[in-house]
Design an enzyme around this catalytic site. Structure first.
Site, short mmCIF file in Angstrom:
data_model
loop_
_atom_site.label_atom_id
_atom_site.label_comp_id
_atom_site.label_asym_id
_atom_site.label_seq_id
_atom_site.Cartn_x
_atom_site.Cartn_y
_atom_site.Cartn_z
N HIS A 110 -5.25 -4.10 4.21
CA HIS A 110 -5.13 -2.94 3.34
C HIS A 110 -3.68 -2.56 3.13
O HIS A 110 -3.27 -2.19 2.03
CB HIS A 110 -5.92 -1.76 3.92
CG HIS A 110 -6.18 -0.67 2.93
ND1 HIS A 110 -5.55 0.56 3.00
CD2 HIS A 110 -7.00 -0.61 1.86
CE1 HIS A 110 -5.97 1.33 2.01
NE2 HIS A 110 -6.84 0.64 1.30
N CYS A 111 -2.88 -2.68 4.17
CA CYS A 111 -1.47 -2.31 4.11
C CYS A 111 -0.68 -3.17 3.13
O CYS A 111 0.32 -2.71 2.56
CB CYS A 111 -0.82 -2.42 5.48
SG CYS A 111 -1.47 -1.30 6.74
N ILE A 112 -1.08 -4.43 2.95
CA ILE A 112 -0.29 -5.33 2.11
C ILE A 112 -0.78 -5.36 0.67
O ILE A 112 -0.22 -6.10 -0.15
CB ILE A 112 -0.27 -6.77 2.68
CG1 ILE A 112 -1.65 -7.43 2.59
CG2 ILE A 112 0.24 -6.78 4.11
CD1 ILE A 112 -1.66 -8.90 2.97
N ARG A 129 0.83 -1.20 0.00
CA ARG A 129 0.00 0.00 0.00
C ARG A 129 0.87 1.26 0.00
O ARG A 129 0.49 2.28 -0.57
CB ARG A 129 -0.92 0.00 1.23
CG ARG A 129 -1.84 1.19 1.35
CD ARG A 129 -2.84 1.32 0.22
NE ARG A 129 -3.59 0.09 -0.04
CZ ARG A 129 -4.54 -0.02 -0.95
NH1 ARG A 129 -4.87 1.03 -1.70
NH2 ARG A 129 -5.14 -1.18 -1.15
#
Length: 321
Positions: free
Chosen positions: A313-315, A86
């Site tokens: 979401h971060c990955i 992300r």
């Protein structure tokens, strides 16, 4: 210039980082890999979702990804430091071009080889036109509604460890010029103990044009005041605030970790919400199902991914189209 499409717009594919370095993940490596593959499988949704591009940093990780994902994902092998795409993958614009920003390891805290160039390599692999922007910005620090409004936090974008020579006004100008946003809404601070210095994708997420979901803190929540201040700022800016549950205080050993249901991912067919074995896990899934009635909402454990500092979401980074 049109801003990036909102996350609920149609995706051609999604890049998902696959845990690749045993020295970073230690005992959490295999469980984190299993959580990543489960997330990717839920987004794929038996072929009803977008194309899955699992990004592995080396041949060993690529073999593990192929073995675990079997035939529902394509494996992309590109060296990187860690899986938080992300922040390190490119932001794809409405015209199909991508914006690449400088990356400095979240303010110099985590300087890992390959993280500063993985985004451009992924973009070139997809034959995207790359537009380089000469200031530090991570994708998780902003969230747009596709209609010109973006939310962010002062804690991150105004942090002197990112762009110490840029004023608030200059950063707003760059968000307009480089990404096409027309209105910037500042929401204060991010979550307690967030290694990213307050990324907004753990705090507040757009769920429709002008509609932003923000948690309501549980009784034991270390972030209840953070959520209140963010909601007040959003309402003052004229946004509709959609209240959702919070997991409350989540501990790993003796440390409070930045667990958040807000780190969900909106796919073509599914919305995948991280859960942590907290009392409000089921309530959170039901809340997001009400927000996204046209998609299947899935709650999946992300405890081991969270040991690295982030969640679903971060990955991930979607490729609209």
């Amino acid at each position: 210039m049109k801003p990036p499409p909102p996350e609920w717009a149609h995706h051609k594919a999604v890049w998902i980082g696959f845990p690749s370095h045993p020295e970073l993940w230690e005992d959490d490596l295999e469980p984190a890999r299993a959580e990543v593959v489960a997330f990717a499988r839920a987004v794929h949704a038996d072929g009803k979702g977008e194309k899955i591009l699992l990004v592995a940093a080396d041949d060993e990780a690529a073999l593990a990804a192929r073995t675990m994902a079997k035939d529902f994902a394509d494996i992309v092998v590109e060296p990187f430091g860690d899986i938080w795409l992300r922040d390190t993958a490119p932001i794809v614009m409405a015209d199909g071009s991508v914006r690449m920003f400088l990356f400095n390891g979240w303010g110099g805290k985590y300087d890992l080889p390959g993280d500063d160039s993985i985004g451009e390599r992924l973009a070139i692999g997809r034959r995207k036109r790359v537009v380089s922007c000469d200031w530090v910005l991570e994708g998780g620090a902003i969230d747009g509604d596709g209609a010109g409004t973006v939310v962010t936090t002062e804690q991150c974008l105004l942090n002197p460890n990112r762009n110490p020579t840029l004023s608030r006004n200059e950063i707003e100008v760059r968000l307009r010029d480089d990404l096409g946003f027309e209105r910037i809404v500042w929401l204060g601070d991010g979550l307690h103990n967030d290694h990213t210095d307050g990324h907004v994708d753990n705090l507040a997420r757009f769920v429709g044009p002008g509609r932003v979901a923000i948690p309501v803190g549980a009784d034991n929540d270390p972030n209840w005041q953070v959520y209140q201040r963010a909601a007040a700022a959003a309402r003052a800016a004229g946004l509709e605030v959609v209240p959702v549950p919070s997991p409350g205080r989540v501990m790993r050993g003796e440390e409070i970790v930045p667990a958040s249901y807000m780190n969900f991912y909106i796919g073509n067919a599914a919305v995948v919400v991280p859960i942590y074995g907290a009392a409000d896990d089921d309530a959170a899934v039901l809340a997001f199902q009400a927000i996204f009635p046209d998609r299947h909402v899935v709650g999946l454990h992300a405890d081991h991914i969270l040991t690295g500092g982030g969640s679903f979401h971060c990955i991930s980074q979607q490729i609209p189209g």
